[in-house]
Design a protein around this motif. Structure first.
Motif, short mmCIF file in Angstrom:
data_model
loop_
_atom_site.label_atom_id
_atom_site.label_comp_id
_atom_site.label_asym_id
_atom_site.label_seq_id
_atom_site.Cartn_x
_atom_site.Cartn_y
_atom_site.Cartn_z
N ALA A 1 -13.79 10.30 -1.87
CA ALA A 1 -14.52 10.00 -3.10
C ALA A 1 -13.76 9.10 -4.06
CB ALA A 1 -14.87 11.31 -3.83
N HIS A 2 -12.58 8.59 -3.66
CA HIS A 2 -11.79 7.88 -4.67
C HIS A 2 -12.39 6.52 -5.02
CE1 HIS A 2 -9.93 5.92 -1.09
NE2 HIS A 2 -9.61 4.93 -1.91
N HIS A 3 -13.42 6.05 -4.27
CA HIS A 3 -14.17 4.85 -4.67
C HIS A 3 -15.65 5.20 -4.93
CE1 HIS A 3 -11.01 2.01 -4.43
NE2 HIS A 3 -10.83 2.10 -3.13
N VAL B 1 0.83 -1.21 0.00
CA VAL B 1 0.00 0.00 0.00
C VAL B 1 0.86 1.25 0.00
CG1 VAL B 1 -1.73 1.30 1.29
CG2 VAL B 1 -1.91 -1.19 1.13
N LEU B 2 1.93 1.30 0.80
CA LEU B 2 2.75 2.51 0.87
C LEU B 2 3.42 2.79 -0.47
CD1 LEU B 2 3.69 4.80 2.61
CD2 LEU B 2 5.57 3.40 3.43
N THR C 1 -15.60 2.18 5.83
CA THR C 1 -14.67 1.86 4.75
C THR C 1 -13.39 2.65 4.91
OG1 THR C 1 -15.53 3.59 3.31
CG2 THR C 1 -16.64 1.44 3.23
N HIS C 2 -12.35 2.19 4.22
CA HIS C 2 -11.07 2.89 4.38
C HIS C 2 -11.13 4.29 3.80
CE1 HIS C 2 -10.42 1.40 0.22
NE2 HIS C 2 -9.62 2.44 0.11
N ASP D 1 -5.30 6.36 0.42
CA ASP D 1 -5.51 5.04 1.06
C ASP D 1 -5.03 5.00 2.50
OD1 ASP D 1 -6.89 3.60 -0.81
OD2 ASP D 1 -5.13 2.68 -1.74
N ILE D 2 -4.86 6.16 3.14
CA ILE D 2 -4.33 6.16 4.50
C ILE D 2 -5.29 5.50 5.47
CG2 ILE D 2 -5.29 8.41 5.16
CD1 ILE D 2 -2.60 8.98 6.54
#
Length: 493
Positions: A378-380, A309-310, A354-355, A342-343
């Protein structure tokens, strides 16, 4: 004076005079010869000059003849051009006359057509003109719509091509390795003798290490290296730090293994922070609070479908910045939002939601502006996109995750199966810890010695094995090992 002497003197004087006369004649002859030669040279030069002058005169005459011929050709060409221009002018006048005649005929035909329509339909000429104007306008509208559709198609095709080029350029500059090792980590050994220390007498060191870390240690015979195997990347990282510290110290025994393991656990926060600082430098983001740095560092061991992820965040930051640069958006804001999007995955086991929701709330608490907060949330598509930077974050996320080789669904499913197995066993009373090892073929269960006695260990092993057989689908066999260890410490003073 004697006569003989006088005669000799007279003869000598005569001889001298005769010699002088001959010398004078020779000088005169030489001068005449030199004069003749100079005269001949002058006459030759004069003849050459006259010949050159004649040749030049002939060339001048030839050039005058050529110029006269060119002049004649120019006059003839000018006359030809004048004739052509006059013919073109006549043709243009004829075309203008024909165009005017056609216009008159067209007007006459329209008038006749209007009169015929009026006679047939018994309409007023003004009404006919109005209807005709309406028909022409409608036809023009249809033509304009068709042309607009063609322009829209060409524009869409050009835009798609431009977008593809921008995305390819961004991926070529930014895309790097973001996948982590699947389930193993290799550690180089300084010598062959170190393998024996790791194994220990009768294997006690390696058993203590595996029981403590929950990681399988595979000792290779052909190379000076050992392999750590575990589906859990965090366990594997702590085991790696522990083993490297033991190798550096050189003294390996169960007590030192426990001490090194404790130090590895305590130093995890510092490793997280350093990883976060390194990622920030690589992504080019500035001014993040230390709480955000520490949280980002925790993602160094977090994977999504095998993708680190990082490293994914660093890659997304570069992609979003390049895309923003290409279309004229806010480069730094796009970079920052993509780096933080995604933090929330660092809190998914601690907070509900949700993340994307968790991450947006966290960055809002840390003082990020509304554009960044919305881009994270809003990225999903869980909330509406409110800025072009939020759209770029979505695109960068999809580019990083969707490229071939970036993610592995089979690895994520395998990790979930192992976690489900450990959770299933951990629900039994008295179980302190359950660790799936050897790719799930072995399950080691550590129990609380105060809750489970020696007789209960055997019963618990059978109960767990039956529970796994009934509620968990797996190929082959799973060996269940229940460990009960009782320790007593005292200090002599």
């Amino acid at each position: 004076m004697p006569t003989s002497v006088l005669i000799v003197l007279l003869l000598g004087a005569s001889l001298v005079a005769l010699l002088l006369v001959q010398f004078a004649r020779r000088e005169a002859a030489a001068e005449r010869e030199s004069g003749r030669r100079e005269s001949d040279l002058l006459r030759a030069e004069a003849r050459e000059l006259m010949a050159e002058a004649q040749r030049r005169e002939e060339r001048v005459i030839e050039r005058e003849k050529e110029q006269a011929a060119d002049h004649r050709h120019s006059r003839e060409y000018a006359r030809t051009l004048d004739a052509r221009v006059e013919a073109i002018a006549r043709d243009e006048r004829k075309i203008d006359d024909e165009r005017a005649a056609l216009a008159r005929d067209r007007a006459q035909l329209r008038a006749d057509h209007a009169r015929e329509l009026a006679a047939v339909a018994q309409l007023d000429p003004d009404q006919v003109r109005a209807d005709l104007r309406t028909a022409l306008l409608e036809e023009a509208r249809l033509d304009a719509r068709a042309e607009l559709r063609r322009l829209e198609k060409r524009t869409a095709a050009d835009a798609k091509q431009r977008v593809r080029q921008i995305m390819v350029d961004a991926m070529q500059r930014q895309v790097g390795e973001t996948t982590t090792h699947a389930t193993t980590t290799w550690i180089e050994l300084p010598s062959e003798e170190m393998k024996g220390r790791i194994i220990g007498r009768e294997g006690r060191n390696i058993r203590a290490f595996e029981a403590l870390t929950g990681v399988n240690v595979i000792v290779e015979e052909t190379v000076d290296a050992v392999q750590l195997s575990s589906f859990d990347v965090q366990r594997r990282e702590i085991a790696e730090v522990t083993l490297r510290a033991l190798i550096e110290d050189g003294r390996i025994q169960p007590q030192r293994i426990e001490a090194a393991y404790t130090r590895a656990l305590v130093g995890a926060d510092e490793r997280h922070r350093q990883a976060g600082l390194d990622a920030i430098d690589e992504a080019g983001v500035r001014g993040l609070p230390m709480a955000v740095v520490d949280t980002l560092g925790r993602l160094r061991l977090r994977t999504s479908f095998g993708q680190t992820v990082l490293a994914h965040l660093v890659e997304c930051a570069g992609l979003a910045a390049d895309l923003a640069q290409a279309i004229g958006a806010d480069v730094e804001r796009a970079r920052r939002a993509a780096f933080l999007h995604d933090i929330g995955k660092a809190f998914t086991h601690e907070r509900p939601g949700t993340h994307a929701q968790i991450g947006a709330a966290f960055v809002a608490e840390q003082g990020e502006d509304a554009v960044v907060v919305n881009a994270v949330a809003a990225h999903h598509d869980e909330v509406p996109l409110e800025s072009i930077e939020a759209v770029l974050v979505q695109i960068a996320d999809a580019m990083s995750a969707g490229r071939p080789g970036a993610r592995r669904d089979d690895l994520d499913a395998y990790v979930q199966r192992m976690e489900s197995l450990e959770k299933l066993v951990g629900e039994h009373a008295g179980v302190a810890r359950a660790v799936a090892m050897s790719a799930g073929r072995e399950l080691r269960v550590v129990v609380e010695p105060d809750e489970v006695d020696d007789e209960g260990v055997r019963s618990l092993a059978r109960t767990i094995a039956e529970h796994i057989s009934q509620d968990f689908t797996f190929p082959g066999e799973i060996k269940v090992t229940v460990i009960r260890e009782l320790r007593a410490d005292a200090v002599a003073g």
